[in-house]
Structure formats: structure tokens, C-alpha cells
Design a protein around this motif. Structure first.
Motif, PDB file in Angstrom:
ATOM      1  N   GLN A 231       0.840  -1.196   0.000  1.00  0.00           N
ATOM      2  CA  GLN A 231       0.000   0.000   0.000  1.00  0.00           C
ATOM      3  C   GLN A 231       0.888   1.264   0.000  1.00  0.00           C
ATOM      4  O   GLN A 231       0.575   2.237  -0.674  1.00  0.00           O
ATOM      5  CB  GLN A 231      -0.905  -0.019   1.228  1.00  0.00           C
ATOM      6  N   GLY A 232       1.978   1.198   0.739  1.00  0.00           N
ATOM      7  CA  GLY A 232       2.923   2.314   0.776  1.00  0.00           C
ATOM      8  C   GLY A 232       3.406   2.653  -0.625  1.00  0.00           C
ATOM      9  O   GLY A 232       3.444   3.813  -1.028  1.00  0.00           O
ATOM     10  N   GLU A 233       3.713   1.609  -1.401  1.00  0.00           N
ATOM     11  CA  GLU A 233       4.194   1.840  -2.772  1.00  0.00           C
ATOM     12  C   GLU A 233       3.090   2.419  -3.650  1.00  0.00           C
ATOM     13  O   GLU A 233       3.335   3.308  -4.465  1.00  0.00           O
ATOM     14  CB  GLU A 233       4.722   0.530  -3.374  1.00  0.00           C
ATOM     15  N   MET A 234       1.848   1.923  -3.438  1.00  0.00           N
ATOM     16  CA  MET A 234       0.726   2.445  -4.227  1.00  0.00           C
ATOM     17  C   MET A 234       0.534   3.944  -3.937  1.00  0.00           C
ATOM     18  O   MET A 234       0.317   4.743  -4.844  1.00  0.00           O
ATOM     19  CB  MET A 234      -0.569   1.727  -3.840  1.00  0.00           C
ATOM     20  N   TRP A 235       0.630   4.283  -2.656  1.00  0.00           N
ATOM     21  CA  TRP A 235       0.416   5.682  -2.282  1.00  0.00           C
ATOM     22  C   TRP A 235       1.518   6.588  -2.843  1.00  0.00           C
ATOM     23  O   TRP A 235       1.272   7.728  -3.195  1.00  0.00           O
ATOM     24  CB  TRP A 235       0.315   5.800  -0.750  1.00  0.00           C
ATOM     25  N   LEU A 236       2.711   6.037  -2.920  1.00  0.00           N
ATOM     26  CA  LEU A 236       3.792   6.845  -3.494  1.00  0.00           C
ATOM     27  C   LEU A 236       3.504   7.155  -4.962  1.00  0.00           C
ATOM     28  O   LEU A 236       3.816   8.236  -5.451  1.00  0.00           O
ATOM     29  CB  LEU A 236       5.139   6.143  -3.339  1.00  0.00           C
ATOM     30  N   LYS A 237       2.870   6.213  -5.636  1.00  0.00           N
ATOM     31  CA  LYS A 237       2.482   6.459  -7.034  1.00  0.00           C
ATOM     32  C   LYS A 237       1.380   7.514  -7.085  1.00  0.00           C
ATOM     33  O   LYS A 237       1.428   8.438  -7.883  1.00  0.00           O
ATOM     34  CB  LYS A 237       1.993   5.161  -7.684  1.00  0.00           C
ATOM     35  N   GLU A 238       0.379   7.348  -6.205  1.00  0.00           N
ATOM     36  CA  GLU A 238      -0.728   8.322  -6.167  1.00  0.00           C
ATOM     37  C   GLU A 238      -0.213   9.717  -5.884  1.00  0.00           C
ATOM     38  O   GLU A 238      -0.728  10.710  -6.375  1.00  0.00           O
ATOM     39  CB  GLU A 238      -1.713   7.968  -5.051  1.00  0.00           C
ATOM     40  N   ARG A 239       0.824   9.779  -5.058  1.00  0.00           N
ATOM     41  CA  ARG A 239       1.385  11.061  -4.650  1.00  0.00           C
ATOM     42  C   ARG A 239       1.812  11.909  -5.854  1.00  0.00           C
ATOM     43  O   ARG A 239       1.678  13.127  -5.841  1.00  0.00           O
ATOM     44  CB  ARG A 239       2.598  10.772  -3.758  1.00  0.00           C
ATOM     45  N   THR A 240       2.287  11.218  -6.897  1.00  0.00           N
ATOM     46  CA  THR A 240       2.750  11.970  -8.069  1.00  0.00           C
ATOM     47  C   THR A 240       1.577  12.601  -8.829  1.00  0.00           C
ATOM     48  O   THR A 240       1.772  13.518  -9.613  1.00  0.00           O
ATOM     49  CB  THR A 240       3.555  11.063  -9.031  1.00  0.00           C
ATOM     50  N   GLN A 241       0.352  12.079  -8.602  1.00  0.00           N
ATOM     51  CA  GLN A 241      -0.818  12.625  -9.318  1.00  0.00           C
ATOM     52  C   GLN A 241      -1.383  13.869  -8.618  1.00  0.00           C
ATOM     53  O   GLN A 241      -2.175  14.592  -9.202  1.00  0.00           O
ATOM     54  CB  GLN A 241      -1.973  11.597  -9.352  1.00  0.00           C
ATOM     55  N   LEU A 242      -1.028  14.054  -7.355  1.00  0.00           N
ATOM     56  CA  LEU A 242      -1.696  15.099  -6.567  1.00  0.00           C
ATOM     57  C   LEU A 242      -1.465  16.529  -7.067  1.00  0.00           C
ATOM     58  O   LEU A 242      -2.402  17.321  -7.100  1.00  0.00           O
ATOM     59  CB  LEU A 242      -1.308  14.987  -5.090  1.00  0.00           C
ATOM     60  N   PRO A 243      -0.227  16.899  -7.472  1.00  0.00           N
ATOM     61  CA  PRO A 243      -0.033  18.303  -7.857  1.00  0.00           C
ATOM     62  C   PRO A 243      -0.985  18.782  -8.960  1.00  0.00           C
ATOM     63  O   PRO A 243      -1.446  19.927  -8.929  1.00  0.00           O
ATOM     64  CB  PRO A 243       1.430  18.344  -8.323  1.00  0.00           C
ATOM     65  N   LEU A 244      -1.340  17.885  -9.903  1.00  0.00           N
ATOM     66  CA  LEU A 244      -2.251  18.309 -10.971  1.00  0.00           C
ATOM     67  C   LEU A 244      -3.628  18.640 -10.388  1.00  0.00           C
ATOM     68  O   LEU A 244      -4.199  19.706 -10.672  1.00  0.00           O
ATOM     69  CB  LEU A 244      -2.353  17.207 -12.041  1.00  0.00           C
ATOM     70  N   LEU A 245      -4.144  17.738  -9.541  1.00  0.00           N
ATOM     71  CA  LEU A 245      -5.440  17.975  -8.885  1.00  0.00           C
ATOM     72  C   LEU A 245      -5.388  19.269  -8.061  1.00  0.00           C
ATOM     73  O   LEU A 245      -6.309  20.102  -8.094  1.00  0.00           O
ATOM     74  CB  LEU A 245      -5.779  16.771  -7.993  1.00  0.00           C
ATOM     75  N   GLN A 246      -4.290  19.459  -7.346  1.00  0.00           N
ATOM     76  CA  GLN A 246      -4.156  20.649  -6.496  1.00  0.00           C
ATOM     77  C   GLN A 246      -4.159  21.935  -7.339  1.00  0.00           C
ATOM     78  O   GLN A 246      -4.822  22.919  -6.974  1.00  0.00           O
ATOM     79  CB  GLN A 246      -2.858  20.533  -5.673  1.00  0.00           C
ATOM     80  N   LYS A 247      -3.471  21.902  -8.481  1.00  0.00           N
ATOM     81  CA  LYS A 247      -3.465  23.099  -9.352  1.00  0.00           C
ATOM     82  C   LYS A 247      -4.865  23.371  -9.879  1.00  0.00           C
ATOM     83  O   LYS A 247      -5.303  24.532  -9.930  1.00  0.00           O
ATOM     84  CB  LYS A 247      -2.516  22.876 -10.543  1.00  0.00           C
ATOM     85  N   GLU A 248      -5.568  22.307 -10.259  1.00  0.00           N
ATOM     86  CA  GLU A 248      -6.924  22.501 -10.796  1.00  0.00           C
ATOM     87  C   GLU A 248      -7.863  23.050  -9.725  1.00  0.00           C
ATOM     88  O   GLU A 248      -8.700  23.909 -10.016  1.00  0.00           O
ATOM     89  CB  GLU A 248      -7.449  21.173 -11.371  1.00  0.00           C
TER      90      GLU A 248
END
Ligand code: SAM
Length: 339
Positions: A231-248
Motif C-alpha cells: 500500500q505504501g508503494e501504491m500511495w507513493l504512485k498516487e502522490r505523483t498525481q496530486l499536484p495536478l489535482l491541487q493546481k486545478e
């Protein structure tokens, strides 16, 4: 008792080694020496402090005295309302303790208002930066479970407080929070929606005086305690998607605020990619927006309690946890729409 059970469960919390390794690499580079002290706090949940935000709408008889007897002090010592040294709104009262003690949470009873809300005291920094004035129209774009919405209502009586949350379960939790703390006579000031925050800017352009974007982020405290490596590894992948959502979300907030209005962007991570880089990218792409520094008197009044990170150039402020001042992580940045 519940306190003992909680201490036990905290002592048993397992750090996810994958996430820790990732934090060590990223944060020693981004924060240098400051990462050491933050790391010690994050790795020791038994050292975490809690703030007690009082609910001005409830009956507070005896509560302040009880807290004082337990060794709590007011984060914002009250000064006279006429005094020029008043830096925080008169109603905002948050009690803190130098030790990691915690009073029990209160149970929801229909028809009764809870007296306090437990929170990381650094969560008040975005709300104080928003500086809501009486009658203003305010949007809390990512509002559940509602801690910052409640704090806004402690600082002033807005003309409208629109609280939004996209997740169904968290939206229900938000409704419950508002019902437990806000009296029926004030409920008409509230509007609660269940929308994707990215769509509100185009639905209600220029409708608000102030917008808070307390963005979904890789919450450093909880990610570190991800139960297993996979799960830790999955979350690290998800983490890379966050900046786009945050900018939007931030762009949507800027569209929703009126010219001259203020948007506050906050997260509870120390990650530069989700903090400064998000704000810098939006400033570079969005016409008619300027960066506002946080007010110096606000920082000065809180710097005995909060440890502010030093980074240059400073786009926003970051509170990093330290021994005995375990508040944060909390990043806050303030933007104004010029036209
Ligand atoms: N402000 C809240 C408080 O103080 O209690 C905490 C907010 S939490 C950091 C971020 C929230 O944003 C989460 O509840 C998450 O479900 C919500 N969220 C995620 N994506 C969203 C979106 N596209 N629109 C609105 N909310 C979103």
C-alpha cells in the motif's frame, strides 16, 4: 479507558519503511537540517500535541477553568477588543498543552452543541490567513471533516459559508460536524454541497469574497503509518498525481473569488511539489493573480508556538513539527485576484 487504549494503539503504530525511505531522500534535500527534528516528531506519535478549539456557540461554563487546571494555556491570549495589538479575532480560542496530553472527544447528542473540537493547532493558520470579515461570502472548497469551516465560524459571522466536499462518506461526516457545533439559528448561513471542487469556479464565477483550498495532499503523518509496504508503494504512485489535482482546485478557487478577493491554499504535507511548486505554477499560468505574503504580525504572534521553516524564495509559509512544538506539517499560501 479510552485514553489508555489510544496510547496503546499509538505505541503500536508501525512506520512504513518504504514511505520513510522516500521522505528521508526527499525532505533531507528540501529541508536540510530541519527535516531531522520533524522526522523525530513524526516517528514518535506519543509526542504529538493536540489543540482544543472552543466552540463559541456552546455553553462553555467551567470548561476554560477545567482546561487551565489541567495545564492548558490559550494559544491566543485575549486582549481588549479596542487594543491595536489584537492580532487574532476575539472569539477564536484554542487551548494548547506543552505535553502530548489529550482530552476525550465529545459524543454527538442531537440537540446539544459540542464545546470543543480537537485539532492540530497549525490548522488554524490557513483560517487566520483567510481573515474572514463579518458578512463576507466564503467558500471552503475541500471542507470535510469540517475543522476549518468550524474555525472560520469562530472568527466571524460570514454572510454565507459554502462548505463543499466531493467524497460521499466525508460529506456526511461534514454535515454531522456542522450539526454538532453550529446552532440552528446560524445554520441558514451555511450551504453544504457534494461537488467536485474543480467545477465550482465555472459554476459560480466571482461569487465569493474569500476561498479556502485546504487541498487533498499526501498527509505526511498518516502516510508514514501506511499499514503495509504494498500500500505504501501504491500511495507513493498516487502522490505523483496530486499536484495536478491541487493546481486545478486552486484555479477553480481563483475563478470563484471576486476581483480583489483572497484565496488561501493549504496542505498538511512538507512536499515542495504539492506546496510552493503548485502555487508557482498557478501564478505563472493564471492572469491577474498576485502572491500575498502572510501578515508579519500573524507570524510573529505565533512563532513562540509554531516552528516556521526557512526556505527561499519564500512562496507561502510552512510550519514544521519540532520537539515540544509538534504542530504541523502545515503549508499556507495566500493569493489575491487582481482582476
Ligand atoms: N478542510 C478539512 C478540515 O479542516 O477538516 C480537511 C480537508 S482534507 C485535507 C481534503 C479534502 O478534500 C478531503 O476530504 C477530500 O475528500 C477532499 N477532496 C478531494 N478531492 C476533491 C475535489 N476534487 N473536490 C472537492 N474536495 C475534494
Amino acid at each position: 479507558n479510552t485514553h489508555e487504549a489510544e496510547c496503546k494503539s499509538k505505541a503500536q503504530k508501525q512506520v512504513c519503511k518504504t514511505v520513510l525511505k522516500h521522505f528521508d531522500a526527499q525532505y533531507s534535500e528540501e529541508l536540510g537540517e530541519q527535516w531531522r527534528s520533524a522526522r523525530d516528531v513524526l516517528l514518535n506519535p506519543l509526542s504529538w500535541q493536540y489543540g482544543v478549539l472552543l466552540n463559541r456557540f456552546s455553553d462553555l461554563t467551567n470548561l476554560k477553568q477545567d482546561l487551565a487546571e489541567l495545564g492548558y494555556t490559550n494559544l491566543f491570549p485575549q486582549t481588549h477588543p479596542e487594543s491595536h495589538s489584537q492580532t487574532t479575532p476575539i472569539h477564536l480560542q484554542c487551548f494548547i498543552h506543552r505535553d502530548p496530553v489529550r482530552i476525550p472527544t465529545q459524543i454527538h447528542h442531537p440537540g446539544w452543541l459540542k464545546q470543543y473540537y480537537l485539532l492540530n493547532a497549525a490548522s488554524l493558520l490557513p483560517v487566520l490567513s483567510l481573515n474572514v470579515k463579518e458578512g463576507e461570502h466564503v467558500l471552503d472548497l475541500c471542507a470535510a471533516p469540517g475543522g476549518k469551516s468550524l474555525a472560520v465560524l469562530q472568527t466571524a459571522t460570514p454572510g454565507l459559508l459554502h462548505c463543499n466536499e466531493v467524497d460521499q462518506h466525508r460529506h456526511d461526516w461534514l454535515l454531522k460536524t456542522l450539526e454538532s457545533y453550529v446552532p440552528p439559528a446560524q445554520q441558514h448561513l451555511l450551504s453544504v454541497t457534494h461537488l467536485d471542487g474543480r467545477s465550482i469556479g465555472s459554476m459560480r464565477p466571482g461569487a465569493y469574497d474569500k476561498v479556502l483550498v485546504d487541498a487533498p495532499c499526501s498527509n505526511d503523518r498518516s502516510w508514514l503509518y501506511t499499514p503495509d509496504t504494498h500500500q505504501g508503494e501504491m500511495w507513493l504512485k498516487e502522490r505523483t498525481q496530486l499536484p495536478l489535482l491541487q493546481k486545478e482546485l486552486l484555479c477553480s478557487a481563483l475563478a470563484a473569488v471576486r476581483p480583489g478577493g483572497v484565496v488561501v491554499y493549504s496542505t498538511c504535507t512538507m512536499s515542495r511539489a504539492e506546496n510552493q511548486s503548485v502555487v508557482e505554477a498557478v501564478l505563472a499560468s493564471y492572469q491577474g493573480v498576485e502572491l500575498l505574503e502572510l501578515e508579519q504580525h500573524l507570524i510573529d504572534s505565533l512563532s513562540d508556538h509554531f516552528c516556521f521553516a526557512h526556505f527561499h524564495p519564500s512562496v507561502g509559509q510552512l510550519v514544521i513539527p519540532q520537539k515540544g512544538k509538534t504542530w504541523g506539517p502545515m503549508y499556507v499560501s495566500r493569493l489575491r485576484r487582481i482582476y
